[in-house]
Design an enzyme around this catalytic site. Structure first.
Site, short mmCIF file in Angstrom:
data_model
loop_
_atom_site.label_atom_id
_atom_site.label_comp_id
_atom_site.label_asym_id
_atom_site.label_seq_id
_atom_site.Cartn_x
_atom_site.Cartn_y
_atom_site.Cartn_z
N LYS A 282 0.81 -1.23 0.00
CA LYS A 282 0.00 0.00 0.00
C LYS A 282 0.85 1.28 0.00
O LYS A 282 0.44 2.28 -0.57
CB LYS A 282 -0.93 0.02 1.21
CG LYS A 282 -2.12 -0.91 1.07
CD LYS A 282 -3.07 -0.75 2.24
CE LYS A 282 -4.25 -1.69 2.09
NZ LYS A 282 -5.24 -1.55 3.14
N ASP A 318 -10.34 2.62 1.30
CA ASP A 318 -10.53 2.22 2.71
C ASP A 318 -11.06 3.40 3.52
O ASP A 318 -11.99 3.26 4.31
CB ASP A 318 -9.18 1.82 3.34
CG ASP A 318 -8.76 0.41 2.97
OD1 ASP A 318 -9.61 -0.39 2.57
OD2 ASP A 318 -7.54 0.12 3.07
P1 NAP Z 1 -1.26 -3.71 10.70
O1 NAP Z 1 -0.74 -2.67 9.78
O2 NAP Z 1 -0.47 -4.93 10.96
O3 NAP Z 1 -1.54 -3.00 12.12
C1 NAP Z 1 -2.06 -3.72 13.21
C2 NAP Z 1 -2.13 -2.85 14.46
O4 NAP Z 1 -2.74 -3.63 15.48
C3 NAP Z 1 -0.78 -2.42 14.98
O5 NAP Z 1 -0.89 -1.18 15.61
C4 NAP Z 1 -0.48 -3.52 16.00
O6 NAP Z 1 0.35 -3.10 17.04
C5 NAP Z 1 -1.84 -3.75 16.58
N1 NAP Z 1 -1.95 -5.06 17.20
C6 NAP Z 1 -1.68 -6.25 16.62
N2 NAP Z 1 -1.93 -7.25 17.50
C7 NAP Z 1 -2.31 -6.66 18.66
C8 NAP Z 1 -2.70 -7.15 19.94
N3 NAP Z 1 -2.73 -8.47 20.19
N4 NAP Z 1 -3.05 -6.28 20.88
C9 NAP Z 1 -3.03 -4.96 20.63
N5 NAP Z 1 -2.68 -4.44 19.44
C10 NAP Z 1 -2.34 -5.26 18.47
O7 NAP Z 1 -2.68 -4.22 10.24
P2 NAP Z 1 -3.81 -3.38 9.45
O8 NAP Z 1 -3.62 -3.54 8.00
O9 NAP Z 1 -3.90 -2.02 10.03
O10 NAP Z 1 -5.10 -4.25 9.82
C11 NAP Z 1 -5.59 -4.27 11.16
C12 NAP Z 1 -6.96 -4.92 11.18
O11 NAP Z 1 -7.86 -4.14 10.43
C13 NAP Z 1 -6.96 -6.31 10.54
O12 NAP Z 1 -7.28 -7.24 11.51
C14 NAP Z 1 -8.05 -6.29 9.50
O13 NAP Z 1 -9.01 -7.29 9.79
C15 NAP Z 1 -8.72 -4.96 9.67
N6 NAP Z 1 -8.95 -4.32 8.36
C16 NAP Z 1 -10.22 -4.35 7.90
C17 NAP Z 1 -10.53 -3.76 6.71
C18 NAP Z 1 -11.94 -3.77 6.24
O14 NAP Z 1 -12.20 -3.41 5.08
N7 NAP Z 1 -12.88 -4.17 7.06
C19 NAP Z 1 -9.53 -3.14 5.93
C20 NAP Z 1 -8.22 -3.15 6.43
C21 NAP Z 1 -7.94 -3.75 7.65
P3 NAP Z 1 1.95 -3.36 17.03
O15 NAP Z 1 2.54 -2.23 16.26
O16 NAP Z 1 2.30 -3.41 18.45
O17 NAP Z 1 2.16 -4.70 16.34
#
Ligand code: NAP
Length: 494
Positions: A282, A318
């Site tokens: 991205k 998004d």
């Molecule tokens: P990402 O870039 O990997 O970011 C994940 C974030 O969550 C980071 O800040 C991470 O913290 C934190 N995190 C991970 N595990 C954790 C835990 N056990 N406890 C607390 N914080 C935690 O992922 P992303 O792309 O932003 O996606 C995140 C979520 O959004 C995904 O699960 C996905 O299902 C959802 N999403 C949904 C859509 C939709 O269209 N519905 C679109 C995009 C994403 P650290 O930095 O400490 O690892």
């Protein structure tokens, strides 16, 4: 046309699966004799066959299971020819010593499980000269460009050619073989019984990718990711394209980061009109775009590219999808749909948070960021000029809007919530971006506390629907996308 491979240990199972497949509409079936465990009776398999067959008996060195002596194996292939099988698969090295007979068509085949050799055209020419009716080359894809070399080979050869790149990198060659002129390609009986790496099932190829409709003029859309296998985007985009009657197919492209530049440069040859972009591309795509909308700049990430001649236009659906979803929830009870002035607590500081926090900030919300890794939240907050609290203090914020952008609660950890139930108030809007399952524990808590709720499914479908509009110029059939997604995810199990 699809050729569905059957590899079973018992003759009666092969016969039953063959009948079943013909009833399901399969027009060609490959009987893999090397999977049979008892003494192989080709005549029995061919006697009352319900449709045309390819007979193969693959050696271990070609990725098969046959432990027969080579003379016995070749005798089986000859029996299949003399019994009038429609096609017999003959490996390159035994082609010269296996005579043509009757109406049986000769598929001269080569399998390479290590790589896609550089000299594909020379190999093809060598095989075509072996009295081939069809040349079949199946090689391992080690990079996305291997696919294009294989598809070019299919397109440019005079003899009908079945070209396949194996592995998840090679999946596009399976979906697009017909577009480039292959007489057929292979699918497996069931998705859990692939007989070659990366093989898709008959149901996936027909229902998701509507393989038989993919022809030279079919436009190509897709998603680039690494890995890509888990992506549900192909499922919902293809369902929408089919429903809208658009001659296009949406393909999962696994593109490792070091191949991004090359892959985008080859978009024209793929006939690519639009791409969804996801992890890890991205941000990396930004400097490869020729144009981008202002939101892409603000967020610092794009999730959509539209190709128009040499132009590559970047968008971020998004962010728009999340804001539309929130505003719909806010106005559901007739209240004004304004985020301006509302305190919005965003959990997490990754890709989703970046897009959503930016959107909230643009809408005038007072954004508060919190993340397990405080520094990540601080970096994002510095860009937006918003407040940060550390993860342990998140329950003290008392927001009006709560957005979960962490994977907490996602399958299989469905009994976890990133926010405590007792800090949820009925006046709050709770938005969980996790969409698998749809009813996360946080969503369940929020409903119990009478909060207004936005689910990840709603955002996922909206961002895909906005992409569909950018790709095709038409409104997306959002209901079809939602139903398809819900069916794929299935009911929640606690
Ligand atoms: P990402 O870039 O990997 O970011 C994940 C974030 O969550 C980071 O800040 C991470 O913290 C934190 N995190 C991970 N595990 C954790 C835990 N056990 N406890 C607390 N914080 C935690 O992922 P992303 O792309 O932003 O996606 C995140 C979520 O959004 C995904 O699960 C996905 O299902 C959802 N999403 C949904 C859509 C939709 O269209 N519905 C679109 C995009 C994403 P650290 O930095 O400490 O690892």
């Amino acid at each position: 046309m699809l050729c569905v491979s059957i590899g079973r240990g018992r003759h009666r199972h092969v016969i039953a699966e063959h009948r079943h497949l013909v009833e399901q509409g399969a027009r060609l079936v490959e009987l893999r004799l090397d999977y049979l465990q008892s003494s192989i009776n080709v005549k029995r398999l061919l006697a009352d066959r319900p449709g045309p067959v390819v007979i193969s008996c693959r050696r271990e060195r070609d990725g098969g299971k046959s432990t027969l002596s080579e003379p016995d194996r070749q005798m089986l292939l000859r029996t299949a020819i003399s019994e009038g099988a429609e096609y017999v698969d003959i490996e390159e090295d035994i082609a010269a010593s296996t005579p043509r007979f009757g109406q049986t068509k000769r598929i001269i085949s080569l399998h390479n499980f290590r790589q896609t050799p550089a000299d594909l055209p020379a190999i093809h020419a060598r095989m075509a000269a072996l009295d081939a009716d069809i040349v079949k080359i199946a090689t391992m894809a080690n990079q996305p460009s291997d696919n294009l070399r294989m598809l070019r080979l299919i397109r440019d050869s005079e003899i009908p050619t079945v070209g396949i790149c194996m592995g998840d990198l090679g999946m596009p060659t399976r979906i697009l073989a017909g577009k480039f002129g292959a007489p057929f390609t292979f699918a497996t009986f069931h998705q859990e019984r692939a007989l070659a790496p990366g093989q898709l099932s008959f149901a996936q190829m027909t229902e998701s990718y509507h393989y038989d409709d993919v022809a030279a003029a079919t436009k190509v859309f897709g998603v680039i990711a690494d890995p890509v296998g888990h992506s549900l985007s192909p499922l919902i985009h293809n369902a929408a394209l089919l429903h809208a009657g658009i001659d296009a197919v949406y393909v999962p492209f696994r593109v490792p980061p070091e191949h991004l530049e090359d892959f985008l440069a080859s978009a024209g040859e793929w006939d690519l009109r639009g791409l969804s972009v996801t992890i890890p591309h991205k941000e990396a795509v930004l400097d490869k775009l020729t144009d981008r909308d202002e939101w892409v700049d603000g967020i610092g990430a794009a999730n959509t590219i539209v190709f128009d001649g040499p132009a590559r236009r970047g968008y971020n659906t998004d962010c728009h999808a999340a804001m539309e979803s929130l505003e719909r929830a806010m106005s559901s009870d007739g209240a004004p749909a304004t985020l301006s002035g509302k305190t919005a607590l965003v959990l997490g500081a990754g890709g989703a948070s970046k897009a959503i926090a930016y959107g909230l900030h643009q809408r005038g919300a007072q954004v508060v960021l919190t993340s397990r890794t405080l520094d990540r939240a601080k970096q994002l907050a510095d860009r937006l000029g918003c407040r940060v609290v550390d993860w342990k203090s998140r329950h003290g914020v008392a927001p009006q809007v709560l957005v979960n952008c962490t994977p907490v609660g996602m399958h299989p950890n469905v009994d976890e919530s990133p926010f405590d139930k007792h800090h949820l108030k009925p006046s709050m809007i709770v938005f969980d971006t996790v969409y698998n399952p749809e009813s996360t524990l946080l969503v369940k808590f929020a409903r119990e506390q009478s909060c207004r709720v936005v689910t990840g499914i709603e955002m996922f479908v909206r961002q895909a629907a906005l992409q569909f509009k950018l790709f095709t110029g038409q409104e997306a059939p959002s209901d079809v996308m939602t139903d398809t997604l819900r069916r794929a995810i299935g009911p929640v199990k606690y």
